[in-house]
Design a protein around this motif. Structure first.
Motif, PDB file in Angstrom:
ATOM      1  N   THR A 100       0.816  -1.222   0.000  1.00  0.00           N
ATOM      2  CA  THR A 100       0.000   0.000   0.000  1.00  0.00           C
ATOM      3  C   THR A 100       0.848   1.270   0.000  1.00  0.00           C
ATOM      4  O   THR A 100       0.315   2.362   0.190  1.00  0.00           O
ATOM      5  CB  THR A 100      -0.948   0.026   1.213  1.00  0.00           C
ATOM      6  OG1 THR A 100      -0.196  -0.236   2.409  1.00  0.00           O
ATOM      7  CG2 THR A 100      -2.045  -1.014   1.068  1.00  0.00           C
ATOM      8  N   ALA A 123      -1.993  -1.572  -3.919  1.00  0.00           N
ATOM      9  CA  ALA A 123      -2.704  -0.316  -4.207  1.00  0.00           C
ATOM     10  C   ALA A 123      -2.180   0.351  -5.472  1.00  0.00           C
ATOM     11  O   ALA A 123      -2.633   1.440  -5.822  1.00  0.00           O
ATOM     12  CB  ALA A 123      -2.563   0.642  -3.015  1.00  0.00           C
ATOM     13  N   TYR A 128      -1.862   4.252  -5.532  1.00  0.00           N
ATOM     14  CA  TYR A 128      -1.616   4.351  -4.080  1.00  0.00           C
ATOM     15  C   TYR A 128      -2.470   5.432  -3.419  1.00  0.00           C
ATOM     16  O   TYR A 128      -2.100   5.972  -2.386  1.00  0.00           O
ATOM     17  CB  TYR A 128      -0.129   4.551  -3.793  1.00  0.00           C
ATOM     18  CG  TYR A 128       0.692   3.366  -4.237  1.00  0.00           C
ATOM     19  CD1 TYR A 128       0.772   2.230  -3.455  1.00  0.00           C
ATOM     20  CD2 TYR A 128       1.332   3.355  -5.479  1.00  0.00           C
ATOM     21  CE1 TYR A 128       1.491   1.104  -3.880  1.00  0.00           C
ATOM     22  CE2 TYR A 128       2.046   2.236  -5.907  1.00  0.00           C
ATOM     23  CZ  TYR A 128       2.121   1.127  -5.099  1.00  0.00           C
ATOM     24  OH  TYR A 128       2.816   0.020  -5.517  1.00  0.00           O
ATOM     25  N   ILE A 131      -6.974   1.786  -0.953  1.00  0.00           N
ATOM     26  CA  ILE A 131      -6.581   0.451  -0.525  1.00  0.00           C
ATOM     27  C   ILE A 131      -7.483  -0.582  -1.204  1.00  0.00           C
ATOM     28  O   ILE A 131      -8.712  -0.449  -1.156  1.00  0.00           O
ATOM     29  CB  ILE A 131      -6.674   0.329   1.009  1.00  0.00           C
ATOM     30  CG1 ILE A 131      -5.583   1.184   1.656  1.00  0.00           C
ATOM     31  CG2 ILE A 131      -6.548  -1.124   1.458  1.00  0.00           C
ATOM     32  CD1 ILE A 131      -5.686   1.288   3.160  1.00  0.00           C
ATOM     33  N   ASP A 293     -10.058   5.882   3.030  1.00  0.00           N
ATOM     34  CA  ASP A 293      -8.716   5.339   3.309  1.00  0.00           C
ATOM     35  C   ASP A 293      -7.741   6.411   3.803  1.00  0.00           C
ATOM     36  O   ASP A 293      -6.525   6.217   3.762  1.00  0.00           O
ATOM     37  CB  ASP A 293      -8.154   4.689   2.042  1.00  0.00           C
ATOM     38  CG  ASP A 293      -9.050   3.581   1.513  1.00  0.00           C
ATOM     39  OD1 ASP A 293      -9.618   2.849   2.337  1.00  0.00           O
ATOM     40  OD2 ASP A 293      -9.174   3.446   0.278  1.00  0.00           O
TER      41      ASP A 293
END
Length: 361
Positions: A100, A123, A128, A131, A293
């Motif tokens: 991630t 990810a 990125y 997630i 996230d």
């Protein structure tokens, strides 16, 4: 007397002022013993009591089950990237890793030196900024463990859920999120965290490991890196970083004085909401992370025009708002708002951001 400024550094990070004042008062003469903690034998009754109290306070804060060992080790979280496979991945074995961000990838690269690493989820497909759900992962049936980083310090990407791995131990790098709110330790086989964010000063890493995972180290694992050896010797197989351990213990006491992690969660929730609200309500600043996230502890943001970065940082420094420059790998800005960063710091930053936007928007 020098003035304390607002420090948004990602690590080594801000420490509670009350803790620093207590350490200062005890620096030359710890509790009438006529010497500093830094000058004590780590095997003295006095320091052993300090160490035991620190562990007990951490256990109470995190509600750590009795069948977990708490280790205070050296080498930081980055040393754990090698120490984990040496202890938990058998020769010729494999492990699953979730990618991630930068810290996940560093862990992946290091573990690959010791066995087969299956990147079970990434990810990357979301640049990125989000997630991947566990339904997108490809976990292995024979993995020795599943490793993930609940909070990526640099990218500002954070899990708001705990992966389900069945009987396969879940290993979590909680360096930048531990102690920010309550967690269920029993969901993980192992948790590790570099100290220099929410635990204490740099030089220490805390490992919380389930007892059944001890004694699995491969034959080539150095003695100093064997979790079982550390556990058998109460983290004192060699001389530990005593002053960092002592200061961490003071911070655990301070957290208990704040009302424990339920109270800390409420404070941190208010801080992150205030800052994200300022970013989302602006036309100058933006945070690219998927809302679900977003990190509570590390909040990156960019200005609409990169040419404004330098004047923004210069103005922040003038106002006593320190260390807001983003990580060199991603640029922009980043405000790390760990436990020791007060609401007043966030309020001051929000006020400055509004003032800067009015001038340059």
């Amino acid at each position: 007397m020098s003035k304390r400024l607002f420090n948004f550094c990602a690590g080594p990070a801000a420490l509670p002022e009350a803790v620093l004042q207590r350490a200062q008062a005890e620096l030359l003469d710890w509790q009438g013993k006529g010497l500093s903690v830094m000058e004590m034998s780590h095997r003295s009754d006095e320091f052993v009591a300090i160490a035991q109290q620190a562990e007990q306070d951490l256990r109470e804060l995190l509600v750590i089950p009795d069948n977990y060992k708490v280790l205070f080790l050296q080498g930081g979280a980055s040393q754990q990237f090698a120490q984990i496979p040496l202890n938990l991945m058998p020769e010729g074995g494999s492990a699953d890793y979730i990618d991630t961000g930068i810290w996940s990838r560093k862990a992946i690269d290091e573990a690959s030196r010791f066995g087969n690493v299956n990147v079970a989820g990434s990810a990357k497909a979301y640049d990125y900024f989000a997630i991947p759900g566990q339904n997108e992962w490809q976990l292995s049936a024979d993995a020795a463990y599943v490793h993930y980083c609940p909070n990526e310090t640099i990218g500002g990407l954070e899990f708001n859920w705990v992966p389900q791995t069945g009987d396969v131990p879940l290993v979590a790098d909680m360096s930048s999120t531990i102690l920010s709110r309550p967690i269920d330790v029993s969901r993980c086989g192992m948790i590790y965290a570099g100290a220099q964010k929410n635990i204490g000063p740099s030089g220490l890493v805390v490992v919380i490991v389930r007892e059944d995972l001890l004694g699995r180290a491969r034959a080539s694992c150095p003695t100093m890196l064997d979790y079982a050896v550390a556990a058998q010797n109460d983290s004192m197989y060699n001389t530990p970083p005593t002053f960092a351990w002592y200061l961490s213990g003071l911070i655990f006491q301070w957290l208990k004085e704040q009302g424990g992690l339920d109270a800390v969660k409420r404070i941190n929730d208010a801080k992150q909401k205030a800052l994200y609200s300022a970013i989302d309500g602006s036309e100058l600043y933006n945070n690219p992370i998927n809302v679900a996230d977003r990190s509570w502890m590390n909040i990156p943001f960019r200005l609409a025009d990169d040419r404004l970065d330098k004047p923004f940082l210069a103005g922040a420094e003038e106002r006593g708002l320190l260390n807001l420059k983003g990580h060199r790998s991603v640029g922009g800005m980043r405000a790390s708002i760990y436990n020791a960063v007060p609401q007043a710091a966030v309020d001051a930053l929000v006020a400055y951001m509004a003032e800067f936007e009015q001038q340059h928007g």
